[in-house]
Write a protein that holds these residues in place. Structure first.
Motif, PDB file in Angstrom:
ATOM      1  N   LYS A 228       0.822  -1.214   0.000  1.00  0.00           N
ATOM      2  CA  LYS A 228       0.000   0.000   0.000  1.00  0.00           C
ATOM      3  C   LYS A 228       0.859   1.268   0.000  1.00  0.00           C
ATOM      4  O   LYS A 228       0.531   2.265  -0.651  1.00  0.00           O
ATOM      5  N   TYR A 229       1.965   1.234   0.749  1.00  0.00           N
ATOM      6  CA  TYR A 229       2.824   2.412   0.814  1.00  0.00           C
ATOM      7  C   TYR A 229       3.298   2.835  -0.575  1.00  0.00           C
ATOM      8  O   TYR A 229       3.412   4.026  -0.882  1.00  0.00           O
ATOM      9  N   ASN A 231       1.885   1.873  -3.564  1.00  0.00           N
ATOM     10  CA  ASN A 231       0.849   1.771  -4.600  1.00  0.00           C
ATOM     11  C   ASN A 231       1.134   0.660  -5.607  1.00  0.00           C
ATOM     12  O   ASN A 231       0.965   0.816  -6.818  1.00  0.00           O
ATOM     13  N   ASN A 232       1.572  -0.482  -5.086  1.00  0.00           N
ATOM     14  CA  ASN A 232       2.005  -1.549  -5.984  1.00  0.00           C
ATOM     15  C   ASN A 232       1.007  -2.697  -6.070  1.00  0.00           C
ATOM     16  O   ASN A 232       1.392  -3.835  -6.320  1.00  0.00           O
ATOM     17  N   GLU A 233      -0.287  -2.400  -5.898  1.00  0.00           N
ATOM     18  CA  GLU A 233      -1.280  -3.457  -5.991  1.00  0.00           C
ATOM     19  C   GLU A 233      -1.278  -4.122  -7.374  1.00  0.00           C
ATOM     20  O   GLU A 233      -1.312  -5.348  -7.486  1.00  0.00           O
TER      21      GLU A 233
END
Length: 596
Positions: A228-229, A231-233
């Protein structure tokens, strides 16, 4: 990203002979149950072999050409029904009785692997892939169960049934019936073994791909916050899909090879049945065989080829089970590099003096960590270790716990080299508050009690109070029954550290290690913990690894490490007067404190 594991069969893979050797102690552990199961098996097979004969007698008894006056063969019908019931019922009895043997074996093997994993050194666990190992254990224990049940109670009985049917055909009818049956069985078994051997590589590829995808998924979920830190979903989903695509491709190869195997087996069975039916029909036309005998031959063929087809399935699954056992057996065959020897003695504590004598250490030859470090921690004193990141501070704690062996030199406790005492007695004498505290996904109280599971409720409460956790626990709706979440993610860094301190207090070891125990605390919490640390370290031999120099100014001796070497040592005032590395660090931190 993980590197792809090899799908080539390991040298330590278990073959059929080794698997029987492994299973035998578990089978003989319950001799009575095995005997009862074997008798039930014999009874079930006997009933199965008599059913076609009973069917033949029933048909012939109602055949006008044989008996002009028809009558209902009541006893034969009752016998046929009883035989069919006995075949199923005795089979169920066999499985029910033998299930205790298989389930206990799964329990024992699972426990053995679990304990063995805990016996392996820290280096193994730092390199391991938890998701892959969990799958290996899961598939390995399931494979063991399959081998226990089917190897002993399906393979041998099926072969016995084949030979018995061939004997019946050869005795009661033409020798050609027996020859066709045995030839078909021989071709079938040869084909099945050959093709299954070829298919094993596809099974291994599918297992490897399954391990990799599962490992990646667990890694990603455990590092949820990091994903989440940054934004690598989508990146994680794409990476996971790459592993799933590899798994899908491997599974497709596996399925296509299964198609070839099943089709070949079906062709062999169909050819054999056609030949036998043609031969039997010819003899009925000539009057050599009766209708009842032709029906008996057909019943025996169906009865024979059903388990024969099942034999192919069992052999495939046995080969698959052996393949699944490879990685688990590889774990059991992996010997711990650090272990007790027959000469290891219990650590005898008298004062609790710790000494490092010319200790050098490196994780690998190209990365030296410590170089000829020597110091002593006198009984009941507190020694602090400071230095820049990577100076080797935490490595000293790992070496004292004997997670690694020193490259040279020695470490002693009360003059006893730690490599000559048992690991359990050594680690029982030391309690640690690690830099990165990881908690179990249980309650706060259970995590604290883990320090000494036999501790009384009063002792746990005392440890909570000494770690200044009482106010925090009282602020929670469920108090100390509150779950901390996986790896303790539901509590703050400072709260985790205080739980770890309470756990170390509860262990009541004479030697205490604080590995940057206040690094995650604010100033108020830090002072509370320092007060607790001062109270708990009284009459203990204490090693405090610290980054904040303000937390260790009361230490009896301060060691300054620089690039793996002991640069300076002395009390806080002595080191400041020396105006060396420690004084520079102190000055820098004081200036930083003023600017915050």
């Amino acid at each position: 990203m993980r590197s792809k594991q090899s799908s080539v069969k390991r040298p330590d893979a278990m073959n059929l002979r080794q698997s029987i050797k492994t299973l035998w102690p578990y089978i003989t552990q319950f001799k009575g149950r095995v005997f009862i199961a074997a008798m039930a098996l014999v009874g079930a097979k006997g009933a199965t072999l008599l059913m076609p004969w009973a069917l033949k007698e029933i048909i012939d008894s109602v055949d006008k050409s044989i008996h002009p006056v028809l009558f209902i063969p009541t006893l034969l019908l009752i016998m046929y029904g009883a035989l069919r019931f006995a075949s199923v019922f005795l089979g169920e009895i066999r499985d029910a009785v033998f299930s205790r043997v298989t389930e206990h074996a799964m329990r024992d093997i699972g426990l053995k692997v679990f304990k063995h994993l805990h016996s392996l050194e820290l280096a193994f666990h730092l390199d391991r892939q938890t998701g892959g190992i969990s799958r290996d254990i899961e598939r390995g224990t399931s494979g063991l169960s399959f081998l226990m049940r089917f190897l002993m109670f399906n393979i041998v009985p099926t072969l016995f049934e084949i030979l018995t049917v061939a004997l019946i055909f050869g005795t009661l009818f033409s020798i050609w019936f027996a020859l066709i049956t045995l030839l078909a069985v021989a071709i079938y078994i040869t084909f099945t073994v050959t093709v299954t051997q070829w298919r094993n590589r596809f099974i291994r590829e599918a297992n490897t791909a399954d391990n990799l995808s599962n490992t990646r998924a667990i890694d990603s979920l455990l590092n949820y916050e990091t994903v989440k830190y940054f934004n690598n979903e989508e990146f994680e989903a794409s990476t996971y899909d790459t592993f799933l695509a590899r798994w899908e491709k491997a599974r497709l190869k596996n399925r296509m090879s299964l198609l070839a195997l099943n089709s070949g087996q079906a062709l062999i069975i169909a050819s054999a049945i056609t030949a036998l039916m043609w031969l039997g029909s010819s003899e009925v036309v000539t009057g050599t065989l009766s209708i009842g005998e032709l029906v008996m031959i057909n019943a025996y063929m169906i009865q024979l080829f059903l388990p024969l087809n099942f034999l192919g399935f069992v052999y495939r699954e046995i080969r698959r089970a052996l393949t699944d056992l490879e990685n688990m057996l590889g774990l059991l065959n992996k010997k711990p590099h650090i272990a007790d020897t027959p000469a290891s003695q219990l650590l005898t504590l008298s004062k609790g003096e710790v000494s490092f004598n010319n200790v050098s250490f490196s994780y690998d030859a190209n990365r030296p960590i410590l170089n000829n470090v020597s110091f002593s921690v006198k009984p009941g004193t507190k020694v602090a270790i400071v230095g820049a990141s990577g100076a080797g501070k935490s490595s000293l704690a790992r070496l004292l716990y004997r997670f690694y062996e020193v490259s040279s030199g020695s470490i002693t406790i009360d003059k006893q080299p730690i490599n000559t005492v048992t690991l359990h007695s050594l680690r029982q004498a030391i309690a640690i508050v690690p830099q990165d505290t990881v908690l179990f996904n249980t309650s706060i109280r259970e995590n604290i009690a883990y320090g000494r599971p036999t501790a009384s409720e009063a002792e746990i409460d005392q440890a909570i109070a000494m770690a200044h956790l009482t106010a925090f626990i009282n602020s929670l709706d469920k108090g100390d029954k509150t779950l901390v979440g996986e790896r303790g993610l539901k509590v703050s860094g400072g709260e985790k550290q205080r739980i770890a301190i309470a756990r170390a207090i509860l262990k009541k070891s004479p030697i205490l290690i604080f590995d940057e125990a206040t690094s995650a605390l604010d100033s108020h919490a830090e002072q509370a913990i320092l007060t607790a640390m001062r109270a708990v370290t009284q009459n203990h031999t204490s090693i405090v690894i610290a980054h904040r120099l303000s937390t260790i100014i009361d230490a009896d001796n301060i060691l300054v490490l620089h690039k793996g070497e002991l640069l300076e040592q002395g009390t806080h005032s002595e080191l400041l007067a020396l105006n060396g590395q420690y004084a520079q660090m102190w000055q820098l931190q004081q200036e930083q404190a003023k600017n915050t």
